[in-house]
Design a protein around this motif. Structure first.
Motif, PDB file in Angstrom:
ATOM      1  N   THR A 157       0.960  -8.120  -4.840  1.00 24.39           N
ATOM      2  CA  THR A 157       0.516  -7.560  -3.566  1.00 24.39           C
ATOM      3  C   THR A 157       1.119  -6.179  -3.340  1.00 24.39           C
ATOM      4  OG1 THR A 157       0.283  -9.778  -2.625  1.00 24.39           O
ATOM      5  CG2 THR A 157       0.411  -7.945  -1.081  1.00 24.39           C
ATOM      6  N   LEU A 158       2.388  -5.994  -3.705  1.00 22.28           N
ATOM      7  CA  LEU A 158       3.025  -4.685  -3.576  1.00 22.28           C
ATOM      8  C   LEU A 158       2.321  -3.659  -4.445  1.00 22.28           C
ATOM      9  CD1 LEU A 158       5.313  -2.925  -2.461  1.00 22.28           C
ATOM     10  CD2 LEU A 158       6.726  -3.694  -4.390  1.00 22.28           C
ATOM     11  N   ALA A 159       2.008  -4.039  -5.696  1.00 23.66           N
ATOM     12  CA  ALA A 159       1.322  -3.115  -6.605  1.00 23.66           C
ATOM     13  C   ALA A 159      -0.059  -2.751  -6.074  1.00 23.66           C
ATOM     14  CB  ALA A 159       1.205  -3.738  -7.992  1.00 23.66           C
ATOM     15  N   LEU A 160      -0.784  -3.750  -5.576  1.00 24.47           N
ATOM     16  CA  LEU A 160      -2.116  -3.482  -5.043  1.00 24.47           C
ATOM     17  C   LEU A 160      -2.039  -2.641  -3.776  1.00 24.47           C
ATOM     18  CD1 LEU A 160      -3.795  -6.978  -5.518  1.00 24.47           C
ATOM     19  CD2 LEU A 160      -4.133  -4.932  -6.912  1.00 24.47           C
ATOM     20  N   GLY A 161      -1.074  -2.928  -2.914  1.00 20.20           N
ATOM     21  CA  GLY A 161      -0.920  -2.167  -1.690  1.00 20.20           C
ATOM     22  C   GLY A 161      -0.635  -0.703  -1.972  1.00 20.20           C
ATOM     23  N   ASP A 162       0.280  -0.451  -2.926  1.00 20.97           N
ATOM     24  CA  ASP A 162       0.585   0.936  -3.307  1.00 20.97           C
ATOM     25  C   ASP A 162      -0.643   1.646  -3.848  1.00 20.97           C
ATOM     26  OD1 ASP A 162       3.203   0.588  -2.544  1.00 20.97           O
ATOM     27  OD2 ASP A 162       3.964   0.292  -4.591  1.00 20.97           O
ATOM     28  N   PHE A 163      -1.389   0.947  -4.692  1.00 23.92           N
ATOM     29  CA  PHE A 163      -2.578   1.539  -5.310  1.00 23.92           C
ATOM     30  C   PHE A 163      -3.642   1.843  -4.263  1.00 23.92           C
ATOM     31  CE2 PHE A 163      -6.740   0.694  -7.498  1.00 23.92           C
ATOM     32  CZ  PHE A 163      -6.734   1.829  -8.291  1.00 23.92           C
ATOM     33  N   LEU A 164      -3.847   0.941  -3.332  1.00 21.02           N
ATOM     34  CA  LEU A 164      -4.878   1.133  -2.316  1.00 21.02           C
ATOM     35  C   LEU A 164      -4.499   2.208  -1.315  1.00 21.02           C
ATOM     36  CD1 LEU A 164      -5.819  -2.606  -1.660  1.00 21.02           C
ATOM     37  CD2 LEU A 164      -7.159  -0.910  -2.906  1.00 21.02           C
ATOM     38  N   ARG A 165      -3.207   2.462  -1.148  1.00 18.31           N
ATOM     39  CA  ARG A 165      -2.775   3.502  -0.202  1.00 18.31           C
ATOM     40  C   ARG A 165      -2.810   4.895  -0.819  1.00 18.31           C
ATOM     41  NH1 ARG A 165       0.928  -0.469   1.559  1.00 18.31           N
ATOM     42  NH2 ARG A 165       2.514   0.274   0.095  1.00 18.31           N
ATOM     43  N   THR A 166      -2.883   4.978  -2.134  1.00 19.46           N
ATOM     44  CA  THR A 166      -2.869   6.275  -2.799  1.00 19.46           C
ATOM     45  C   THR A 166      -4.160   7.032  -2.510  1.00 19.46           C
ATOM     46  OG1 THR A 166      -1.534   5.359  -4.582  1.00 19.46           O
ATOM     47  CG2 THR A 166      -2.611   7.459  -5.009  1.00 19.46           C
ATOM     48  N   ALA A 167      -4.028   8.287  -2.112  1.00 21.25           N
ATOM     49  CA  ALA A 167      -5.212   9.089  -1.807  1.00 21.25           C
ATOM     50  C   ALA A 167      -6.005   9.341  -3.082  1.00 21.25           C
ATOM     51  CB  ALA A 167      -4.817  10.421  -1.187  1.00 21.25           C
ATOM     52  N   PRO A 168      -7.342   9.323  -2.998  1.00 23.19           N
ATOM     53  CA  PRO A 168      -8.170   9.581  -4.177  1.00 23.19           C
ATOM     54  C   PRO A 168      -7.903  10.966  -4.741  1.00 23.19           C
ATOM     55  CG  PRO A 168      -9.520   8.848  -2.306  1.00 23.19           C
ATOM     56  CD  PRO A 168      -8.138   9.065  -1.799  1.00 23.19           C
TER      57      PRO A 168
ATOM     58  N   GLY B 232      -3.027 -15.264  -0.403  1.00 24.41           N
ATOM     59  CA  GLY B 232      -1.809 -14.540  -0.046  1.00 24.41           C
ATOM     60  C   GLY B 232      -2.014 -13.027   0.000  1.00 24.41           C
ATOM     61  N   PRO B 233      -2.456 -12.419  -1.117  1.00 20.48           N
ATOM     62  CA  PRO B 233      -2.714 -10.972  -1.084  1.00 20.48           C
ATOM     63  C   PRO B 233      -3.745 -10.578  -0.038  1.00 20.48           C
ATOM     64  CG  PRO B 233      -2.562 -11.746  -3.352  1.00 20.48           C
ATOM     65  CD  PRO B 233      -2.546 -12.963  -2.481  1.00 20.48           C
ATOM     66  N   ALA B 234      -4.790 -11.404   0.148  1.00 18.65           N
ATOM     67  CA  ALA B 234      -5.830 -11.066   1.122  1.00 18.65           C
ATOM     68  C   ALA B 234      -5.250 -10.971   2.524  1.00 18.65           C
ATOM     69  CB  ALA B 234      -6.945 -12.108   1.085  1.00 18.65           C
ATOM     70  N   ARG B 235      -4.436 -11.935   2.907  1.00 21.27           N
ATOM     71  CA  ARG B 235      -3.846 -11.927   4.245  1.00 21.27           C
ATOM     72  C   ARG B 235      -2.890 -10.759   4.426  1.00 21.27           C
ATOM     73  NH1 ARG B 235      -3.067 -18.444   3.771  1.00 21.27           N
ATOM     74  NH2 ARG B 235      -4.980 -19.066   4.858  1.00 21.27           N
ATOM     75  N   ALA B 236      -2.160 -10.425   3.365  1.00 21.41           N
ATOM     76  CA  ALA B 236      -1.231  -9.298   3.461  1.00 21.41           C
ATOM     77  C   ALA B 236      -1.985  -7.974   3.571  1.00 21.41           C
ATOM     78  CB  ALA B 236      -0.304  -9.284   2.244  1.00 21.41           C
ATOM     79  N   LEU B 237      -2.999  -7.789   2.731  1.00 21.78           N
ATOM     80  CA  LEU B 237      -3.759  -6.539   2.751  1.00 21.78           C
ATOM     81  C   LEU B 237      -4.548  -6.387   4.045  1.00 21.78           C
ATOM     82  CD1 LEU B 237      -5.110  -6.556  -0.919  1.00 21.78           C
ATOM     83  CD2 LEU B 237      -3.269  -5.128   0.000  1.00 21.78           C
ATOM     84  N   ALA B 238      -4.879  -7.522   4.678  1.00 22.96           N
ATOM     85  CA  ALA B 238      -5.677  -7.480   5.905  1.00 22.96           C
ATOM     86  C   ALA B 238      -4.915  -6.897   7.087  1.00 22.96           C
ATOM     87  CB  ALA B 238      -6.176  -8.881   6.247  1.00 22.96           C
ATOM     88  N   GLY B 239      -3.635  -6.631   6.915  1.00 18.33           N
ATOM     89  CA  GLY B 239      -2.892  -5.980   7.987  1.00 18.33           C
ATOM     90  C   GLY B 239      -3.427  -4.598   8.299  1.00 18.33           C
ATOM     91  N   ARG B 240      -3.988  -3.931   7.282  1.00 17.31           N
ATOM     92  CA  ARG B 240      -4.481  -2.570   7.467  1.00 17.31           C
ATOM     93  C   ARG B 240      -5.906  -2.362   6.981  1.00 17.31           C
ATOM     94  NH1 ARG B 240       0.412   1.662   6.174  1.00 17.31           N
ATOM     95  NH2 ARG B 240       2.067   0.596   7.357  1.00 17.31           N
TER      96      ARG B 240
END
Length: 277
Positions: free
Chosen positions: A266-277, A45-53
């Protein structure tokens, strides 16, 4: 298995590894690591959602899921960390984001702390990272795997089914539970189930536990509030050992947060992955 297929093979030092990549080829890379006794299926589930971007890499560790299972195979946490490094080199990934669940957390931590793997950021989901770990049942299975491996097939299946079920707080759907149990009920899977437990002991986290303060990258720790395998107190302790780590508790979720609260995780991971280093 819900159309979940790993369509590629990598020949690792611990056996053939099945893997797949989802999402745009030029997307920022993220690698998902599963734990035990699971497989990449828990990340579908998370993999397919994150694969959008993002370009999402998933794999079944040697001795798990669709990957090779055989007698004499080294499937210890030490071996899995080595194989992870081999895979990163095979994929040509120098600094991917990494998301790791359960003992995948130990694998990811060992790969970076002991073997020089570099990540852009690291998310740990109910990870095996701090001693003591391993329930009495887990230790019993590991110490007497040769005995349990002689159980009649129906009793072996019932044991595995009950064990996997206990990782969820609200309970797993029957089709999901079947998909997680089935790999361990083949002729090769029976021995593999007990083998991987027997080979994993606390020394693999003891060797790195004192080095968590060396981690110099963004770290998110997600933890199911109702995790009975590894209680949330371990998450608070781990967050205190990693500089700048953020701890996010997931309400109503047990150890298998991906199944118990997929949207929240998935929301938590998406937010974390979008945050700039």
């Amino acid at each position: 298995m819900d159309g979940w297929t790993l369509d590629r093979t990598f020949h690792s030092t611990s056996g053939d590894v099945r893997w797949a990549a989802l999402g745009p080829a030029d997307g920022p890379p993220v690698v998902l690591l599963h734990g035990t006794p699971f497989s990449s299926y828990v990340w579908r589930g998370p993999a397919r959602a994150l694969a959008g971007r993002r370009r999402v890499y998933v794999w079944d560790m040697p001795g798990f899921g669709a990957s090779e299972m055989r007698e004499g195979q080294d499937v210890s946490l030490g071996a899995q960390a080595r194989v992870f490094g081999e895979l990163l080199a095979h994929w040509g990934l120098e600094r991917p984001a990494v998301v790791a669940h359960d003992f995948g957390g130990c694998v990811a931590l060992r790969a970076t702390l002991l073997h020089g793997a570099r990540y852009e950021r690291l998310a740990l989901v109910d990870p095996v990272a701090l001693a003591p770990w391993g329930s009495p049942t887990y230790r019993l299975l590991g110490e007497h795997g040769d005995v349990f491996d002689r159980l009649p097939p129906a009793l072996h299946r019932a044991l595995v089914r009950e064990y996997v079920s206990s990782a969820s707080h609200p309970g797993l759907r029957s089709d999901v539970l079947d998909a997680l149990v089935e790999p361990w009920c083949t002729q090769a899977g029976r021995g593999a189930f007990y083998r991987q437990i027997a080979q994993n002991d606390q020394r693999f986290t003891d060797e790195i536990e004192g080095r968590y303060g060396e981690l110099d990258l963004p770290v998110l720790i997600c933890w199911g509030e109702e995790d009975t395998w590894i209680p949330q107190e371990k998450g608070r302790q781990l967050a205190g050992l990693i500089p700048g780590a953020e701890l996010r508790l997931v309400a109503g979720a047990g150890h298998l947060v991906q199944e118990d609260a997929p949207a929240e995780l998935t929301l938590a991971l998406g937010d974390f992955l979008r945050t700039a280093p």
